[in-house]
Design an enzyme around this catalytic site. Sequence first.
Site, PDB file in Angstrom:
ATOM      1  N   ASN A   1       0.918  -1.212   0.073  1.00 21.01           N
ATOM      2  CA  ASN A   1      -0.078  -0.044   0.249  1.00 21.01           C
ATOM      3  C   ASN A   1       1.030   1.210   0.127  1.00 21.01           C
ATOM      4  OD1 ASN A   1      -2.286  -1.713   0.417  1.00 21.01           O
ATOM      5  ND2 ASN A   1      -2.128  -1.444   2.719  1.00 21.01           N
TER       6      ASN A   1
ATOM      7  N   ASN B   1      -2.575 -12.350  16.907  1.00 21.81           N
ATOM      8  CA  ASN B   1      -2.362 -11.507  17.932  1.00 21.81           C
ATOM      9  C   ASN B   1      -3.631 -11.658  19.084  1.00 21.81           C
ATOM     10  OD1 ASN B   1      -4.654  -9.938  16.894  1.00 21.81           O
ATOM     11  ND2 ASN B   1      -3.384  -8.377  16.434  1.00 21.81           N
TER      12      ASN B   1
ATOM     13  N   GLU C   1      -4.492  -9.678   3.695  1.00 23.63           N
ATOM     14  CA  GLU C   1      -4.761  -8.596   2.852  1.00 23.63           C
ATOM     15  C   GLU C   1      -4.944  -8.651   1.323  1.00 23.63           C
ATOM     16  OE1 GLU C   1      -3.590  -4.654   5.705  1.00 23.63           O
ATOM     17  OE2 GLU C   1      -2.089  -5.675   4.175  1.00 23.63           O
TER      18      GLU C   1
ATOM     19  N   GLY D   1       5.801   4.984  11.334  1.00 27.13           N
ATOM     20  CA  GLY D   1       5.683   4.664  10.043  1.00 27.13           C
ATOM     21  C   GLY D   1       5.552   3.165   9.985  1.00 27.13           C
TER      22      GLY D   1
ATOM     23  N   ALA E   1       2.453  -1.841  12.421  1.00 29.91           N
ATOM     24  CA  ALA E   1       3.264  -2.648  11.758  1.00 29.91           C
ATOM     25  C   ALA E   1       4.503  -3.573  12.706  1.00 29.91           C
ATOM     26  CB  ALA E   1       4.233  -2.128  10.488  1.00 29.91           C
TER      27      ALA E   1
ATOM     28  N   ASP F   1       5.082   4.122  18.062  1.00 34.72           N
ATOM     29  CA  ASP F   1       4.083   4.074  17.047  1.00 34.72           C
ATOM     30  C   ASP F   1       3.955   2.602  16.946  1.00 34.72           C
ATOM     31  OD1 ASP F   1       2.842   3.456  14.670  1.00 34.72           O
ATOM     32  OD2 ASP F   1       4.150   5.068  13.489  1.00 34.72           O
TER      33      ASP F   1
ATOM     34  N   GLY G   1       3.603  -6.139  14.695  1.00 33.36           N
ATOM     35  CA  GLY G   1       3.397  -7.335  14.256  1.00 33.36           C
ATOM     36  C   GLY G   1       3.963  -7.856  12.887  1.00 33.36           C
ATOM     37  N   ASP G   2       3.861  -7.204  11.937  1.00 33.73           N
ATOM     38  CA  ASP G   2       4.776  -7.374  10.727  1.00 33.73           C
ATOM     39  C   ASP G   2       6.326  -7.485  10.730  1.00 33.73           C
ATOM     40  OD1 ASP G   2       2.140  -7.128   9.228  1.00 33.73           O
ATOM     41  OD2 ASP G   2       2.533  -5.007   8.983  1.00 33.73           O
TER      42      ASP G   2
END
Length: 303
Positions: A10, A183, A139, A286, A248, A245, A250-251
Amino acid sequence: MGVVVLGSINMDLTTYVPRLPAPGETLFGSSFITVPGGKGFNQAVAAGRLGAPTQFIGRIGDDTFGKGVLALVANEPVDISGILVDPDSGTGLAVISVDEAAENAIIVISGANMAHDGREVTRTRQALQPASVLLLQMESPLEISLAAAKAARDRSATVIFDPAPAQALPPEAYQLAHVMTPNELETEVLVGFRPTGQAEAAKAAEILLERGVDTAVIKLGAQGVYYQSSSDSGFVPPFRVNAIDTVAAGDAFNGGLAVALAEGRPLAEAIRWGAAAGALATTKPGASSAMPTRAELEALLAI
């Protein structure tokens, strides 16, 4: 051995606000950034920055956002030759708000990410020839991810399935996943209850193993990570960092886990790598831009 990631990419439009707005409310934010994201691409950047030869398979639109994404991702240590430019779909977008407690709210417009078809499976199969780990998320179309998982198993590659965003899964998904990494919220959708600690995480992991998953990894956010396989189980406490922040995180976890497994590290060590990578991602703003480097990961693991 390398890592292949099939999934979403994205353009992320991220605003930073004092708190998340209530319905109908207008807030003044403090800053705004535009960076590439998508769960798939975030995980690919995480794996690449941590040192694994990494190839990303996905789609963008033939539009301004797509051109912007390609320009921004060119400097990442990821093979992006597997990105298809789709003239019939728009590039995926994520509109993100992050508050001062590092919590976030995200709206995703899937665009080209949900136009994946057999061409993505073919490119994934080709990319897997030298690779040992395939990362999948939710996704992009589930049927395409499952077909890619079958191709990975045919090549004796390890399939890591991140069931996010949360949705119910067919039996086949559990049977194809070597490792599943939900999660707390995703675990609730899959097994019917939200784990609040290690004991409930163990119960959830048992259910996932009964359904066919080889290794269940239950991410408990700030509480740590519980994992269980047929031969091993354990808990990794959270790494203490200054989170700003959580987008992401988890990514980053999945990227760290994938690299460690690709390097042949034991499961317990691989889970710790994932937890450290996830913690480090929360210290930067980010999505893909927050993925840690190998040097950062090794420094945290050494503490």
